[in-house]
Write an enzyme that holds these catalytic residues in place. Structure first.
Site, PDB file in Angstrom:
ATOM      1  N   LYS A 115       0.831  -1.210   0.000  1.00 59.98           N
ATOM      2  CA  LYS A 115       0.000   0.000   0.000  1.00 59.98           C
ATOM      3  C   LYS A 115       0.859   1.250   0.000  1.00 59.98           C
ATOM      4  O   LYS A 115       0.467   2.272  -0.559  1.00 59.98           O
ATOM      5  CB  LYS A 115      -0.975  -0.003   1.189  1.00 59.98           C
ATOM      6  CG  LYS A 115      -2.122  -0.970   0.980  1.00 59.98           C
ATOM      7  CD  LYS A 115      -3.325  -0.607   1.827  1.00 59.98           C
ATOM      8  CE  LYS A 115      -4.512  -1.495   1.483  1.00 59.98           C
ATOM      9  NZ  LYS A 115      -5.536  -1.488   2.512  1.00 59.98           N
ATOM     10  N   LYS A 197      -4.072 -11.530  -7.106  1.00 57.86           N
ATOM     11  CA  LYS A 197      -5.334 -11.871  -6.424  1.00 57.86           C
ATOM     12  C   LYS A 197      -6.471 -10.995  -6.950  1.00 57.86           C
ATOM     13  O   LYS A 197      -6.230  -9.865  -7.404  1.00 57.86           O
ATOM     14  CB  LYS A 197      -5.203 -11.748  -4.906  1.00 57.86           C
ATOM     15  CG  LYS A 197      -5.304 -10.357  -4.351  1.00 57.86           C
ATOM     16  CD  LYS A 197      -5.589 -10.384  -2.837  1.00 57.86           C
ATOM     17  CE  LYS A 197      -5.765  -8.937  -2.360  1.00 57.86           C
ATOM     18  NZ  LYS A 197      -6.164  -8.776  -0.992  1.00 57.86           N
ATOM     19  N   LYS A 200     -10.492  -5.955  -4.569  1.00 57.79           N
ATOM     20  CA  LYS A 200     -11.572  -4.965  -4.565  1.00 57.79           C
ATOM     21  C   LYS A 200     -11.170  -3.673  -5.232  1.00 57.79           C
ATOM     22  O   LYS A 200     -11.985  -2.959  -5.756  1.00 57.79           O
ATOM     23  CB  LYS A 200     -11.845  -4.590  -3.115  1.00 57.79           C
ATOM     24  CG  LYS A 200     -12.512  -5.566  -2.295  1.00 57.79           C
ATOM     25  CD  LYS A 200     -12.924  -4.753  -1.067  1.00 57.79           C
ATOM     26  CE  LYS A 200     -13.217  -5.641   0.086  1.00 57.79           C
ATOM     27  NZ  LYS A 200     -12.353  -5.293   1.213  1.00 57.79           N
TER      28      LYS A 200
HETATM   29  P1  TYM Z   1     -10.349  -7.301   2.988  1.00 62.51           P
HETATM   30  O1  TYM Z   1     -11.458  -6.338   3.181  1.00 62.51           O
HETATM   31  O2  TYM Z   1      -9.239  -6.951   2.075  1.00 62.51           O
HETATM   32  O3  TYM Z   1     -10.895  -8.707   2.518  1.00 62.51           O
HETATM   33  C1  TYM Z   1     -11.972  -9.354   3.197  1.00 62.51           C
HETATM   34  C2  TYM Z   1     -11.722 -10.859   3.283  1.00 62.51           C
HETATM   35  O4  TYM Z   1     -11.664 -11.424   1.974  1.00 62.51           O
HETATM   36  C3  TYM Z   1     -10.447 -12.163   1.816  1.00 62.51           C
HETATM   37  N1  TYM Z   1     -10.005 -11.998   0.416  1.00 62.51           N
HETATM   38  C4  TYM Z   1      -9.824 -13.015  -0.442  1.00 62.51           C
HETATM   39  N2  TYM Z   1      -9.963 -14.344  -0.310  1.00 62.51           N
HETATM   40  C5  TYM Z   1      -9.711 -15.104  -1.407  1.00 62.51           C
HETATM   41  N3  TYM Z   1      -9.342 -14.600  -2.628  1.00 62.51           N
HETATM   42  C6  TYM Z   1      -9.195 -13.260  -2.794  1.00 62.51           C
HETATM   43  N4  TYM Z   1      -8.846 -12.785  -3.980  1.00 62.51           N
HETATM   44  C7  TYM Z   1      -9.439 -12.402  -1.673  1.00 62.51           C
HETATM   45  N5  TYM Z   1      -9.381 -11.054  -1.499  1.00 62.51           N
HETATM   46  C8  TYM Z   1      -9.720 -10.831  -0.200  1.00 62.51           C
HETATM   47  C9  TYM Z   1      -9.480 -11.513   2.798  1.00 62.51           C
HETATM   48  O5  TYM Z   1      -8.447 -12.383   3.179  1.00 62.51           O
HETATM   49  C10 TYM Z   1     -10.391 -11.191   3.954  1.00 62.51           C
HETATM   50  O6  TYM Z   1     -10.576 -12.322   4.761  1.00 62.51           O
HETATM   51  N6  TYM Z   1      -7.782  -6.452   7.135  1.00 62.51           N
HETATM   52  C11 TYM Z   1      -8.897  -7.183   6.600  1.00 62.51           C
HETATM   53  C12 TYM Z   1     -10.223  -6.789   7.221  1.00 62.51           C
HETATM   54  C13 TYM Z   1     -10.225  -6.912   8.715  1.00 62.51           C
HETATM   55  C14 TYM Z   1     -10.250  -8.132   9.460  1.00 62.51           C
HETATM   56  C15 TYM Z   1     -10.271  -7.728  10.811  1.00 62.51           C
HETATM   57  C16 TYM Z   1     -10.274  -9.472   9.080  1.00 62.51           C
HETATM   58  C17 TYM Z   1     -10.233  -5.881   9.595  1.00 62.51           C
HETATM   59  N7  TYM Z   1     -10.245  -6.382  10.855  1.00 62.51           N
HETATM   60  C18 TYM Z   1     -10.297  -8.681  11.821  1.00 62.51           C
HETATM   61  C19 TYM Z   1     -10.301 -10.418  10.119  1.00 62.51           C
HETATM   62  C20 TYM Z   1     -10.305 -10.021  11.457  1.00 62.51           C
HETATM   63  C21 TYM Z   1      -8.994  -6.868   5.109  1.00 62.51           C
HETATM   64  O7  TYM Z   1      -8.481  -5.904   4.637  1.00 62.51           O
HETATM   65  O8  TYM Z   1      -9.761  -7.684   4.422  1.00 62.51           O
END
Ligand code: TYM
Length: 333
Positions: A115, A197, A200
């Site tokens: 990032k 990957k 979003k």
């Molecule tokens: P975020 O918002 O980027 O993604 C949400 C969840 O989706 C999973 N993910 C994927 N899994 C498979 N293939 C992909 N291409 C893919 N892209 C995203 C991510 O691993 C995630 O599980 N920091 C975290 C959000 C968060 C969080 C937490 C998660 C904040 N606090 C506490 C668990 C516990 C995040 O940015 O996820």
């Protein structure tokens, strides 16, 4: 709602759209786990402020994500669902944990490096502190399992390290959480560059599938998915990442095994496989999209669930924070 069972915690940042990757990698597992355990799911709206957001759009998107949680099948009777910013303990515990996190540890995080490279004009403190806020999310609720995709594994490791460090310095305070990573679909790849990957924030609209895309959009995206010129259908992540990604998605949305799918499509071309995956995804997402559109017309209902979720979350989080404040020697109020 929180009793003797193990506790599951997870969250999604409200940026871009909820993708098929988020759904397969995380949310599908949340639903499974919420049947068996006590579960808490948040919209991580403080996390996403680490990159600039347009306030009006951001507010709307966070609500839209909340509606999508419900539309995916998460049940407010079984799970606590809330907005992270509605529970002040997240920011409070982050401050305490900051005092136990080494700068070097935070700087080593891959997501911080990525990032920082992407937003070179805005490498703010929040970006560095992001995983500490995530650790606070998890540790406040004494979570046992954290269902995430592989990209969050490193952040989970830091959460565990912080929990162990604090427990050893004082006395057992935090449950040491475990990542729960599904066997399949832990990483769904971009439809346009299957070595990256599905993200979003990808500016290429054809690279990602949103949970609320129209059936036509979904079909178009799968028909255009990048594969390779060796026209055989087999699972080989290294040499055939595009086809392997399609097979993973096909399997994840239908529950069929990859072997079963490969044997059906052996000898057939990509022109048959791609629309078949598209159709399976359309069918999987159709009820989600319909429920989502319905929920959007019922903002009062959505807010009532969010408010009651935040109240429940707050009472659990307060208990943990009170323990922490006492252990580090703050005067009780
Ligand atoms: P975020 O918002 O980027 O993604 C949400 C969840 O989706 C999973 N993910 C994927 N899994 C498979 N293939 C992909 N291409 C893919 N892209 C995203 C991510 O691993 C995630 O599980 N920091 C975290 C959000 C968060 C969080 C937490 C998660 C904040 N606090 C506490 C668990 C516990 C995040 O940015 O996820």
């Amino acid at each position: 709602m929180i009793g003797d069972k193990k506790i599951v915690y997870s969250a999604v940042q409200p940026t871009g759209c909820i993708t098929l990757g988020n759904y397969i990698g995380a949310i599908q597992n949340w639903i499974k786990l919420s049947e068996e355990y006590d579960s808490i799911f948040a919209i991580a709206d403080l996390h996403a402020l680490t990159v600039r957001q347009n306030p009006a759009e951001y507010r709307k998107r966070a609500m839209s994500f909340f509606a999508q949680y419900l539309a995916c099948g998460l049940d407010p009777e079984k799970s606590i669902m809330y907005f992270q910013s509605h529970v002040p303990e997240h920011a409070e515990l982050t401050w305490i944990l900051n005092c136990f996190t080494y700068i070097g540890e935070a700087q080593r995080m891959t997501q911080f490096k990525d990032k920082s490279a992407k937003h070179a004009d805005n490498i703010n403190m929040g970006l560095l502190d992001y995983p500490v806020l995530m650790a606070s999310d998890i540790l406040l609720y004494q979570a046992d399992y954290v269902p995430v995709g592989v990209d969050q594994k490193q952040h989970l490791e830091l959460s565990r390290d912080l929990a162990v460090r604090f427990n050893n310095l004082y006395s057992p305070t935090f449950t040491v959480p475990e990542a729960y990573i599904g066997k399949q679909g832990a990483k769904i790849f971009s439809l346009q560059d299957p070595t990256k990957k599905m993200s979003k924030s990808d500016p290429d609209v054809n690279a990602t599938v949103s949970l609320i895309d129209t059936p036509d959009d979904i079909m178009r995206k799968f028909k255009r998915a990048v594969t390779d010129c060796d026209a055989t259908i087999r699972y080989d992540e290294e040499n055939k990442p595009g086809v392997s990604n399609l097979l993973t998605i096909f399997s994840a949305v239908t529950g069929r095994t990859i072997e079963d799918i490969v044997s059906e499509y052996e000898g057939k071309g990509y022109a048959q496989l791609k629309p078949a995956v598209g159709e399976a995804v359309v069918e999987k997402l159709r009820p989600i999209r319909e429920k989502y559109l319905d929920l959007l017309n019922n903002k009062d209902y959505l807010m009532s669930i969010a408010r009651s979720g935040a109240e429940k979350a707050h009472s659990i989080a307060r208990r943990t924070l009170a323990k922490v404040y006492k252990k580090v020697g703050l005067v009780e109020g």
